[in-house]
Design a protein around this motif. Structure first.
Motif, short mmCIF file in Angstrom:
data_model
loop_
_atom_site.label_atom_id
_atom_site.label_comp_id
_atom_site.label_asym_id
_atom_site.label_seq_id
_atom_site.Cartn_x
_atom_site.Cartn_y
_atom_site.Cartn_z
N ALA A 128 33.37 63.41 -9.52
CA ALA A 128 34.58 64.20 -9.77
C ALA A 128 34.92 65.11 -8.59
N ASP A 129 33.91 65.48 -7.80
CA ASP A 129 34.15 66.34 -6.63
C ASP A 129 35.06 65.70 -5.60
N ILE A 130 35.09 64.34 -5.57
CA ILE A 130 35.91 63.67 -4.55
C ILE A 130 36.96 62.73 -5.16
N GLU A 131 37.30 62.93 -6.42
CA GLU A 131 38.41 62.16 -7.00
C GLU A 131 39.72 62.54 -6.31
N THR A 132 39.82 63.80 -5.94
CA THR A 132 40.94 64.28 -5.14
C THR A 132 40.38 64.70 -3.79
N ILE A 133 40.97 64.21 -2.72
CA ILE A 133 40.52 64.60 -1.38
C ILE A 133 41.71 65.04 -0.54
N TRP A 134 41.42 65.79 0.47
CA TRP A 134 42.40 66.17 1.49
C TRP A 134 42.23 65.20 2.64
N PHE A 135 43.35 64.74 3.19
CA PHE A 135 43.31 63.79 4.30
C PHE A 135 44.32 64.20 5.35
N ALA A 136 43.88 64.22 6.60
CA ALA A 136 44.78 64.44 7.73
C ALA A 136 44.51 63.31 8.71
N GLY A 137 45.54 62.60 9.12
CA GLY A 137 45.34 61.52 10.07
C GLY A 137 46.25 60.34 9.82
N ASP A 138 45.94 59.27 10.51
CA ASP A 138 46.66 58.01 10.40
C ASP A 138 45.60 56.93 10.25
N PRO A 139 45.58 56.18 9.13
CA PRO A 139 44.53 55.18 8.90
C PRO A 139 44.45 54.09 9.98
N ARG A 140 45.48 53.96 10.79
CA ARG A 140 45.44 52.97 11.87
C ARG A 140 44.59 53.46 13.04
N PHE A 141 44.28 54.76 13.08
CA PHE A 141 43.58 55.33 14.22
C PHE A 141 42.36 56.16 13.81
N ILE A 142 42.61 57.30 13.22
CA ILE A 142 41.55 58.28 12.95
C ILE A 142 42.00 59.18 11.82
N GLY A 143 41.06 59.83 11.17
CA GLY A 143 41.42 60.76 10.10
C GLY A 143 40.34 61.79 9.88
N LEU A 144 40.68 62.73 9.05
CA LEU A 144 39.76 63.80 8.66
C LEU A 144 39.83 63.90 7.15
N VAL A 145 38.68 63.77 6.48
CA VAL A 145 38.64 63.90 5.03
C VAL A 145 37.97 65.22 4.70
N ALA A 146 38.37 65.79 3.58
CA ALA A 146 37.79 67.04 3.11
C ALA A 146 37.85 67.07 1.59
N ALA A 147 36.88 67.72 1.02
CA ALA A 147 36.88 67.93 -0.43
C ALA A 147 37.67 69.19 -0.73
N PRO A 148 38.30 69.26 -1.90
CA PRO A 148 39.01 70.50 -2.24
C PRO A 148 38.03 71.62 -2.56
N SER A 149 38.45 72.83 -2.30
CA SER A 149 37.63 73.98 -2.66
C SER A 149 37.55 74.08 -4.18
N ARG A 150 36.76 74.97 -4.67
CA ARG A 150 36.59 75.09 -6.13
C ARG A 150 37.93 75.33 -6.84
N ARG A 151 38.78 76.10 -6.21
CA ARG A 151 40.11 76.35 -6.80
C ARG A 151 41.11 75.27 -6.42
#
Length: 197
Positions: free
Chosen positions: A129-152
């Motif tokens: 459940a911690d990673i059902e929702t993720i933050w993503f910055a990037g372009d899948p054709r090149f590179i990206g950054l994934v992050a888990a949401p904070s508690r809030r």
């Protein structure tokens, strides 16, 4: 970055401080600190390895905005179309063709353990459940950054770089994925150096 700098100063400074303390104390004190004297140089080298990844994250964030995504396909298995080391993957939609999904992989194992525990097929539901929702910055054709949401859920945390590593010998080119010269230039600004546009 603050944690990287604090860790580096802490491990190196602790080693110097304990060395200073042990020179003015009986010999048994130096022996008591010996595990730290042996382990601290390893930790200093490990902390130094975090800096290139932190600077790469900064480049990605300067180039691409955060997006919040839900139920992104993921796994720890090896993808046959991906070349090089891989320690897990996420699949994102190609921005030029929403029906096409492209894998971005964890190409480095440093600080990946938290993600692996939640991506494992037998992970407990509260971990998944911690990673059902993720933050993503990037372009899948090149590179990206994934992050888990904070508690809030209001900020990203546990950031990790994921990279496009589909083998160039597979015949795919960035242009086949709908990447325009502007997209490729944005990828370069984020730290990607495509061999074959």
């Amino acid at each position: 970055m603050v944690m990287n700098v604090a860790g580096l100063i802490g491990w190196a400074g602790g080693w110097v401080a304990l060395l200073g303390i042990s020179t003015y104390r009986p010999n048994w004190v130096a022996w008591a600190f010996m595990p730290y004297f042996i382990y601290a140089p390893y930790r200093v080298l490990t902390q130094l390895k975090y800096f290139p990844a932190a600077f790469l994250m900064l480049r990605v964030l300067r180039t691409y905005p955060w997006q919040i995504m839900r139920n992104v396909p993921r796994g720890l298995t090896k993808r046959p179309e991906v070349t090089g080391k891989q320690y897990g993957w996420f699949e994102f939609s190609n921005p030029a063709c929403q029906d096409q999904r492209l894998p971005l992989v964890f190409s480095r194992h440093l600080r990946r353990e938290w993600w692996a525990r939640r991506m494992a097929p037998r992970a407990k539901p509260h971990l998944k459940a911690d990673i059902e929702t993720i933050w993503f910055a990037g372009d899948p054709r090149f590179i990206g950054l994934v992050a888990a949401p904070s508690r809030r859920g209001t900020a990203p945390r546990r950031m990790h770089v994921v990279e496009q590593r589909i083998d160039a010998r597979s015949g795919w080119r960035f242009a086949d994925w709908g990447a325009t010269p502007d997209d490729i230039e944005r990828g370069r600004r984020a730290g990607v150096h495509p061999v074959r546009p």
